[in-house]
Design a protein around this motif. Structure first.
Motif, mmCIF file in Angstrom:
data_model
loop_
_atom_site.group_PDB
_atom_site.id
_atom_site.type_symbol
_atom_site.label_atom_id
_atom_site.label_comp_id
_atom_site.label_asym_id
_atom_site.label_seq_id
_atom_site.Cartn_x
_atom_site.Cartn_y
_atom_site.Cartn_z
ATOM 1 N N ASN A 1 0.827 -1.215 0.000
ATOM 2 C CA ASN A 1 0.000 0.000 0.000
ATOM 3 C C ASN A 1 0.859 1.261 0.000
ATOM 4 N N GLY B 1 2.384 5.622 -2.820
ATOM 5 C CA GLY B 1 3.409 6.652 -2.957
ATOM 6 C C GLY B 1 3.858 6.821 -4.402
ATOM 7 N N MET C 1 14.198 6.703 -1.598
ATOM 8 C CA MET C 1 12.751 6.617 -1.336
ATOM 9 C C MET C 1 12.340 5.186 -1.021
ATOM 10 N N MET D 1 -1.249 4.788 1.996
ATOM 11 C CA MET D 1 -0.971 5.410 0.688
ATOM 12 C C MET D 1 -0.410 6.832 0.883
ATOM 13 N N ALA E 1 3.502 8.247 0.182
ATOM 14 C CA ALA E 1 3.793 9.439 -0.622
ATOM 15 C C ALA E 1 4.550 10.482 0.208
ATOM 16 N N MET F 1 8.180 9.571 0.504
ATOM 17 C CA MET F 1 8.891 9.791 -0.762
ATOM 18 C C MET F 1 9.158 11.276 -0.990
ATOM 19 N N TRP F 2 8.171 12.113 -0.660
ATOM 20 C CA TRP F 2 8.383 13.564 -0.819
ATOM 21 C C TRP F 2 9.356 14.107 0.220
ATOM 22 N N LEU F 3 9.442 13.410 1.358
ATOM 23 C CA LEU F 3 10.417 13.818 2.376
ATOM 24 C C LEU F 3 11.833 13.668 1.812
ATOM 25 N N ASP G 1 12.605 13.748 -1.343
ATOM 26 C CA ASP G 1 12.700 14.826 -2.347
ATOM 27 C C ASP G 1 13.101 16.137 -1.676
ATOM 28 N N ASN H 1 1.529 27.200 -6.352
ATOM 29 C CA ASN H 1 1.491 26.062 -7.274
ATOM 30 C C ASN H 1 1.650 24.739 -6.525
ATOM 31 N N ASP H 2 2.554 24.732 -5.542
ATOM 32 C CA ASP H 2 2.787 23.522 -4.735
ATOM 33 C C ASP H 2 1.556 23.174 -3.887
ATOM 34 N N TYR I 1 -1.575 23.950 -4.626
ATOM 35 C CA TYR I 1 -2.577 23.469 -5.583
ATOM 36 C C TYR I 1 -2.278 22.014 -5.939
ATOM 37 N N LEU I 2 -0.986 21.703 -6.134
ATOM 38 C CA LEU I 2 -0.575 20.329 -6.431
ATOM 39 C C LEU I 2 -0.897 19.407 -5.246
ATOM 40 N N CYS J 1 -4.528 18.614 -5.178
ATOM 41 C CA CYS J 1 -4.846 17.672 -6.274
ATOM 42 C C CYS J 1 -4.378 16.262 -5.931
ATOM 43 N N VAL J 2 -3.218 16.166 -5.259
ATOM 44 C CA VAL J 2 -2.679 14.856 -4.854
ATOM 45 C C VAL J 2 -3.635 14.190 -3.853
ATOM 46 N N LEU K 1 -6.662 13.015 -5.700
ATOM 47 C CA LEU K 1 -6.364 11.794 -6.464
ATOM 48 C C LEU K 1 -6.290 10.572 -5.540
ATOM 49 N N GLY K 2 -5.656 10.755 -4.378
ATOM 50 C CA GLY K 2 -5.569 9.675 -3.391
ATOM 51 C C GLY K 2 -6.956 9.215 -2.962
ATOM 52 N N ILE L 1 -8.593 7.220 -5.799
ATOM 53 C CA ILE L 1 -8.044 5.850 -5.873
ATOM 54 C C ILE L 1 -8.673 4.977 -4.781
#
Lengths: 134, 105
Positions: free
Chosen positions: A56, A61, A104, B34, B38, B41-43, B45, B67-68, B70-71, B74-75, B78-79, B82
């Motif tokens: 998951n 992710g 990641m 989920m 994410a 993963m962004w951490l 980044d 912009n971030d 707004y993104l 949207c994320v 989307l989550g 799903i």
């Protein structure tokens, strides 16, 4: 650029492994049902359920990160689907995948490892308190 | 901002999951994992970006922040989509099956 491909690939592998483990657990318990309960006969969380936590995190992710890449124009709907490949920046892309992408995948797997340790400790304590009661 | 919004979404869903536990019929565990995946993963980044930009990382331009944000929203949307699709496919309460067969309880 395309860092999400690394955890995405790991997700494919762990999903296949989960399927195999689930099948073995079913065979060991002699069940024919397709839906298995999250707990086994000893009241412990099945390993396939624990692998599901990792799946998951990796699938979710990767999917959300892929969307972010579409947002920033790094993933395109036409072949070769990656802007870096189209612009001849394959070396940069591979460099990013081998650093950020691998980091990641490792971090998510390490956090999952931590979850396994915590759940194992909780299961042990629960078993000990049950023994003490009986 | 994307990282921050996703972390807040993960914390909120985890708290709702904890409140409802052990009942997981709404599959909130899947949604929280989920968002946590994410966020992690962004951490990474963010760490790489911080290593590149230094203190400038903490003072983004207004337009970039908007912009971030707004993104990030949207994320989260989307989550949720799903998760909704997954919930309807799994149909743990059998509601979709009952509705489609016209056998409403």
């Amino acid at each position: 650029m395309a860092c999400f491909i690394v955890p995405g690939t790991e997700a494919i592998v762990t999903t296949i492994v989960t399927g195999v483990v689930k099948k073995k657990e079913k065979e060991a318990e002699g069940k024919t049902s397709t839906e298995t309960a999250p707990l086994n006969e000893n009241g412990k969380v099945r390993f396939s359920t624990k692998l599901g936590w990792l799946n998951n995190m990796l699938w979710g992710g990767s999917a959300l990160l892929a969307f972010e890449h579409v947002w920033h124009g790094e993933v395109i709907p036409t072949f070769p689907f990656l802007t870096a490949v189209k612009n001849g920046e394959v070396a940069d892309m591979l460099g990013e995948m081998s650093t950020a992408g691998v980091a990641m995948a490792l971090l998510v797997t390490a956090v999952w490892g931590g979850m396994l340790v915590v759940s194992s400790v909780i299961e042990k304590r629960s078993a000990e308190s049950k023994e003490a009661e009986s | 901002m994307t990282l921050l919004i996703t972390i807040f979404a993960a914390i909120t869903v985890t708290l709702i999951w904890y409140k409802k536990a052990p009942d997981n019929s709404m599959r909130l565990g899947m949604l929280s994992l989920m968002f946590w995946g994410a966020s992690l993963m962004w951490l990474i980044d963010a760490v790489f970006e911080y290593a590149e930009l230094g203190a400038e990382f903490f003072t983004p331009a207004g337009e970039d922040m908007l912009n971030d944000s707004y993104l990030g929203l949207c994320v989260v949307a989307l989550g949720l989509i799903i998760w909704l699709v997954y919930l309807f496919i799994k149909d743990p309460k059998g509601i979709i099956k009952k509705t489609l067969s016209g056998n409403r309880a």
